[in-house]
Design a protein around this motif. Structure first.
Motif, PDB file in Angstrom:
ATOM      1  N   GLY A 240      39.383  29.180  31.864  1.00 35.48           N
ATOM      2  CA  GLY A 240      38.747  30.342  32.482  1.00 35.48           C
ATOM      3  C   GLY A 240      39.477  30.882  33.699  1.00 35.48           C
TER       4      GLY A 240
ATOM      5  N   GLY B  38      42.338  32.395  35.766  1.00 40.42           N
ATOM      6  CA  GLY B  38      43.486  33.222  35.373  1.00 40.42           C
ATOM      7  C   GLY B  38      44.654  33.020  36.300  1.00 40.42           C
TER       8      GLY B  38
ATOM      9  N   ARG C 240      38.203  34.708  34.329  1.00 39.68           N
ATOM     10  CA  ARG C 240      37.774  35.292  33.064  1.00 39.68           C
ATOM     11  C   ARG C 240      36.250  35.223  32.929  1.00 39.68           C
ATOM     12  NH1 ARG C 240      42.660  32.391  31.983  1.00 39.68           N
ATOM     13  NH2 ARG C 240      44.335  33.868  31.510  1.00 39.68           N
TER      14      ARG C 240
ATOM     15  N   TYR D  64      41.513  43.496  25.847  1.00 42.45           N
ATOM     16  CA  TYR D  64      40.890  43.016  27.066  1.00 42.45           C
ATOM     17  C   TYR D  64      40.493  44.180  27.955  1.00 42.45           C
ATOM     18  CZ  TYR D  64      45.201  43.656  29.891  1.00 42.45           C
ATOM     19  OH  TYR D  64      46.293  44.172  30.533  1.00 42.45           O
TER      20      TYR D  64
ATOM     21  N   THR E 257      38.229  39.412  34.171  1.00 40.62           N
ATOM     22  CA  THR E 257      38.888  39.748  32.913  1.00 40.62           C
ATOM     23  C   THR E 257      38.031  39.343  31.718  1.00 40.62           C
ATOM     24  OG1 THR E 257      41.119  39.534  33.850  1.00 40.62           O
ATOM     25  CG2 THR E 257      40.915  39.285  31.462  1.00 40.62           C
ATOM     26  N   TYR E 258      37.791  40.308  30.846  1.00 42.51           N
ATOM     27  CA  TYR E 258      37.043  40.045  29.608  1.00 42.51           C
ATOM     28  C   TYR E 258      37.979  40.195  28.431  1.00 42.51           C
ATOM     29  CZ  TYR E 258      34.061  40.699  25.533  1.00 42.51           C
ATOM     30  OH  TYR E 258      33.513  40.579  24.282  1.00 42.51           O
ATOM     31  N   ASN E 259      38.116  39.128  27.654  1.00 45.01           N
ATOM     32  CA  ASN E 259      38.875  39.187  26.406  1.00 45.01           C
ATOM     33  C   ASN E 259      37.910  39.431  25.257  1.00 45.01           C
ATOM     34  OD1 ASN E 259      41.762  38.491  27.066  1.00 45.01           O
ATOM     35  ND2 ASN E 259      40.741  36.744  28.014  1.00 45.01           N
TER      36      ASN E 259
ATOM     37  N   TYR F 135      34.513  29.876  28.346  1.00 41.26           N
ATOM     38  CA  TYR F 135      35.785  29.299  28.767  1.00 41.26           C
ATOM     39  C   TYR F 135      35.513  27.907  29.361  1.00 41.26           C
ATOM     40  CZ  TYR F 135      37.707  34.016  28.408  1.00 41.26           C
ATOM     41  OH  TYR F 135      38.093  35.253  27.946  1.00 41.26           O
TER      42      TYR F 135
END
Ligand SMILES: C[C@@H](O)C(=O)SC[C@H](NC(=O)CC[C@H](N)C(=O)O)C(=O)NCC(=O)O
Length: 221
Positions: free
Chosen positions: A24, A26, A92, A122, A141-143, A149
């Protein structure tokens, strides 16, 4: 009243030589006027360059990535002069809109920029208390499609200054009830030190510690 006192803490537990950073976390980001020069400095000192300098995919900013000896990723971002080179903490999230709302309502942050990169699946929300060139921001950040995560046992928290940990903690409790997360340490003084803090998790499980502004400044005297 919140403000971000920007400093960087690395902790170690006696006898523990390695940690799991998880999936999770980054990166931290550092801005510099010459990414290539900074990368060469890192390389010359035996550092681990994981992404050579060049435009970010889908954008124009010149970036690079390096890792420190513990495996923490640092994004190097080419920018003009700034009062705060330590410019991002990227975490994330499994639900970007929920996370944005949480940091707006619980901590009074502003959504400074929303970056959609459908071609790379993303989206990013930059959250903070001032413009990106002025202060450190929280890069959420969103994937696409990724809701969970691992947190590992390495990265701990962000710390934010407040004028009243008791009132701030009560606001967080209300937003926790609405959006998720929880208080992990009730507001109050640290034993011995006396610095008043409150700590909590956001809906994704990321920890924040709110620190009394006056107490923190006394610690620095
Ligand atoms: C907005 C600006 O500060 C950036 O640098 S975004 C950098 C970009 N981020 C991502 O790709 C996020 C999604 C990724 N799947 C993740 O979870 O980290 C990035 O890292 N680009 C790499 C590149 O080589 O351009």
């Amino acid at each position: 009243m919140f403000y971000v006192s920007t400093f960087f803490c690395m902790f170690t537990d006696y006898g523990v030589s390695s940690y799991d950073i998880g999936t999770g976390f980054g990166h931290f980001a550092i801005s510099t006027q010459d990414v290539s020069k900074m990368v060469e400095t890192v390389r010359a000192k035996g550092g681990n360059v994981t992404r050579e300098p060049g435009p970010v995919k889908g954008g124009n900013s010149v970036i690079a990535f390096v890792k420190d000896p513990d495996g923490y990723a640092f994004e190097l971002i080419q920018r003009g002069p700034t009062p705060e080179p330590l410019c991002q903490v990227m975490l994330r999230t499994g639900d970007l809109d929920r996370a944005i709302k949480f940091y707006e309502k619980a901590l009074g942050m502003r959504l400074l920029r929303r970056i959609e990169r459908p071609e790379y699946k993303y989206t990013i929300g930059m959250m903070g208390y001032a413009e990106e060139y002025e202060t450190i921001v929280l890069e959420l950040t969103y994937n696409y499609g990724v809701t969970e995560y691992t947190k590992g046992n390495a990265y701990a928290q962000i710390a934010i200054g407040t004028d009243d940990v008791y009132k701030s903690g009560e606001v967080v409790k209300i937003v926790n009830q609405e959006l998720g997360g929880k208080i992990t340490r009730e507001a109050g003084p640290l034993p011995g030190l006396g610095t008043k803090i409150v700590s909590f998790l956001d809906p994704d499980g990321w920890k924040t510690v709110l620190v009394d502004n006056k107490d923190f400044l006394k610690e620095l005297e």
